[in-house]
Design an enzyme around this catalytic site. Structure first.
Site, mmCIF file in Angstrom:
data_model
loop_
_atom_site.group_PDB
_atom_site.id
_atom_site.type_symbol
_atom_site.label_atom_id
_atom_site.label_comp_id
_atom_site.label_asym_id
_atom_site.label_seq_id
_atom_site.Cartn_x
_atom_site.Cartn_y
_atom_site.Cartn_z
ATOM 1 N N LYS A 1 -5.908 2.390 1.643
ATOM 2 C CA LYS A 1 -6.726 2.863 2.753
ATOM 3 C C LYS A 1 -8.081 2.172 2.812
ATOM 4 C CE LYS A 1 -4.383 5.951 4.990
ATOM 5 N NZ LYS A 1 -4.332 7.248 4.392
ATOM 6 N N PRO B 1 -17.643 12.962 -2.648
ATOM 7 C CA PRO B 1 -18.048 11.590 -2.319
ATOM 8 C C PRO B 1 -18.113 10.609 -3.490
ATOM 9 C CG PRO B 1 -19.922 13.084 -2.255
ATOM 10 C CD PRO B 1 -18.737 13.930 -2.546
ATOM 11 N N GLY C 1 -22.688 6.471 -1.914
ATOM 12 C CA GLY C 1 -23.457 7.698 -2.112
ATOM 13 C C GLY C 1 -22.982 8.544 -3.273
ATOM 14 N N ILE D 1 -11.787 15.958 6.960
ATOM 15 C CA ILE D 1 -12.850 15.294 7.724
ATOM 16 C C ILE D 1 -12.616 13.791 7.625
ATOM 17 C CG2 ILE D 1 -15.340 14.905 7.955
ATOM 18 C CD1 ILE D 1 -15.808 17.736 7.130
ATOM 19 N N MET E 1 -17.748 5.325 8.562
ATOM 20 C CA MET E 1 -17.124 4.038 8.894
ATOM 21 C C MET E 1 -17.939 3.308 9.963
ATOM 22 S SD MET E 1 -13.280 5.606 8.930
ATOM 23 C CE MET E 1 -13.829 7.150 9.612
ATOM 24 N N ASP F 1 -6.491 7.717 -2.856
ATOM 25 C CA ASP F 1 -7.038 6.670 -1.985
ATOM 26 C C ASP F 1 -8.108 5.871 -2.728
ATOM 27 O OD1 ASP F 1 -5.461 7.566 0.037
ATOM 28 O OD2 ASP F 1 -7.046 8.558 1.147
ATOM 29 N N GLY G 1 -14.058 12.755 -0.449
ATOM 30 C CA GLY G 1 -14.735 13.709 0.432
ATOM 31 C C GLY G 1 -13.899 14.935 0.681
ATOM 32 N N ASP G 2 -13.791 15.309 1.940
ATOM 33 C CA ASP G 2 -12.982 16.464 2.347
ATOM 34 C C ASP G 2 -11.741 15.945 3.067
ATOM 35 O OD1 ASP G 2 -13.195 19.627 3.064
ATOM 36 O OD2 ASP G 2 -12.165 18.491 4.622
HETATM 37 C C1 LIG Z 1 -11.873 7.468 5.947
HETATM 38 S S1 LIG Z 1 -13.454 8.175 5.837
HETATM 39 C C2 LIG Z 1 -13.123 9.463 4.692
HETATM 40 C C3 LIG Z 1 -14.174 10.536 4.704
HETATM 41 C C4 LIG Z 1 -13.930 11.628 3.679
HETATM 42 N N1 LIG Z 1 -12.725 12.349 3.973
HETATM 43 C C5 LIG Z 1 -15.102 12.576 3.593
HETATM 44 O O1 LIG Z 1 -14.978 13.756 3.942
HETATM 45 O O2 LIG Z 1 -16.158 12.134 3.158
HETATM 46 C C6 LIG Z 1 -14.274 6.971 4.863
HETATM 47 C C7 LIG Z 1 -15.753 6.860 5.192
HETATM 48 O O3 LIG Z 1 -16.483 7.928 4.623
HETATM 49 C C8 LIG Z 1 -17.776 7.474 4.261
HETATM 50 N N2 LIG Z 1 -17.959 7.668 2.823
HETATM 51 C C9 LIG Z 1 -17.112 8.294 1.994
HETATM 52 N N3 LIG Z 1 -17.597 8.320 0.732
HETATM 53 C C10 LIG Z 1 -18.775 7.670 0.788
HETATM 54 C C11 LIG Z 1 -19.759 7.348 -0.187
HETATM 55 N N4 LIG Z 1 -19.641 7.715 -1.464
HETATM 56 N N5 LIG Z 1 -20.863 6.679 0.222
HETATM 57 C C12 LIG Z 1 -21.008 6.304 1.493
HETATM 58 N N6 LIG Z 1 -20.115 6.587 2.460
HETATM 59 C C13 LIG Z 1 -19.009 7.258 2.114
HETATM 60 C C14 LIG Z 1 -17.854 6.012 4.662
HETATM 61 O O4 LIG Z 1 -18.395 5.939 5.966
HETATM 62 C C15 LIG Z 1 -16.396 5.627 4.645
HETATM 63 O O5 LIG Z 1 -16.168 4.489 5.448
#
Ligand SMILES: C[S@@+](CC[C@H](N)C(=O)[O-])C[C@H]1O[C@@H](n2cnc3c(N)ncnc32)[C@H](O)[C@@H]1O
Length: 265
Positions: free
Chosen positions: A72, A27, A214, A108, A185, A50, A104-105
């Site tokens: 993205k 994250p 976060g 997911i 999101m 990304d 993130g992952d």
């Molecule tokens: C397209 S999704 C990707 C998620 C990612 N693959 C994961 O596993 O965390 C993007 C969303 O993940 C969340 N997100 C990812 N990193 C974040 C962070 N550092 N703080 C808060 N929300 C985060 C937010 O809701 C963001 O809009």
């Protein structure tokens, strides 16, 4: 780290030419990278990333590696998904060691499944390296256990908006008591989210939190209730990315928060 100094039992095998490594970067905090991700960052010839991948993580990449921003950001998709898929195939066919780095992952809400499908269809070798998803990283750093024997026996991860931009969630399932709901999101659709959860049976005083950026130095948590979250968020002027967490576990945050306000080492 030098290649020969790396133990494959710990860091995995060296990156191979013509292979795409789909890697989760976690994250934000670089300390949350896996050892495998760290090795591949040090070996890749091309890094396709990304906007959610933090700068301190990109700086860990090989200095000579070509860095390609795939975008993205919401409403600002630099490359379309089909273009990213085609780019990965082309780079691999050129014999590069390709690191496809995602926040993130990758599996997911990361479209990782679509990308490896394209690679499989094109006959390109690939590996998938999991990362810490926003829900678990942010919950840990915010002091919000996603499950807890006294408050939540399960946890649902959902996307606040779908591929076509709409929100069509199973509100009845999300509004069941005794579970935690994490919304990725979710900022744009926050008023709808709170209204629907209340309309489908969750009390308006159900604890709810939203966390911006976060695990990074600008990590910030706003704790409210389903009835007050929208107003509190407007006052707090949060910026994306943000993650929404709904459920009784959120009331532990004031007691268990340990990261916020502390400078990461
Ligand atoms: C397209 S999704 C990707 C998620 C990612 N693959 C994961 O596993 O965390 C993007 C969303 O993940 C969340 N997100 C990812 N990193 C974040 C962070 N550092 N703080 C808060 N929300 C985060 C937010 O809701 C963001 O809009």
């Amino acid at each position: 780290m030098r290649d020969e100094a790396m133990n494959p039992a710990i860091y995995g095998q060296a990156a191979r030419a013509g292979t795409v490594y789909l890697v989760g970067a976690g994250p934000g905090d670089p300390a949350l990278l896996t050892l495998r991700a760290l090795r591949l960052l040090g070996e890749a010839d091309a890094i396709v990333h990304d906007h959610l991948v933090s700068d301190p993580i990109l700086e860990l990449g090989r200095a000579e590696a070509e860095r390609i921003y795939a975008g993205k950001e919401r409403g600002n998709h630099t490359l379309r998904q089909e273009e990213i898929n085609a780019l990965l195939v082309r780079l691999a066919r050129e014999g590069r060691r390709v690191l496809r780095l995602k926040g993130g992952d990758p599996f997911i809400f990361g479209r990782g499944g679509e990308e490896v499908e394209a690679l499989a269809d094109a006959g390109i070798a690939f590996e998938v390296v999991p990362g810490i998803t926003a829900a678990s990283g942010i919950a840990a750093y915010s002091g919000i256990p996603l499950t807890h024997r006294d408050y939540a026996h399960g946890c649902m991860l959902v996307a606040g908006h779908l591929k076509n931009g709409t929100t069509d969630l199973d509100w009845r399932a999300l509004a069941r008591p005794g579970q935690t709901v994490v919304v990725y999101m979710g900022l744009l659709g926050l008023p709808l989210l709170c209204d629907e959860l209340i309309a489908h049976g969750l009390p308006a005083d159900t604890p709810a939190a939203i966390v911006q950026h976060g695990t990074t130095p600008s990590h910030r948590t706003v704790v409210a209730t389903l009835g007050t979250l929208v107003e509190r968020v407007a006052q707090a002027k949060l910026t994306p990315p943000t993650l929404v967490i709904v459920g009784e576990v959120v009331k532990l945050q004031p007691k268990l928060a340990w990261f916020e306000g502390k400078t990461p080492i």
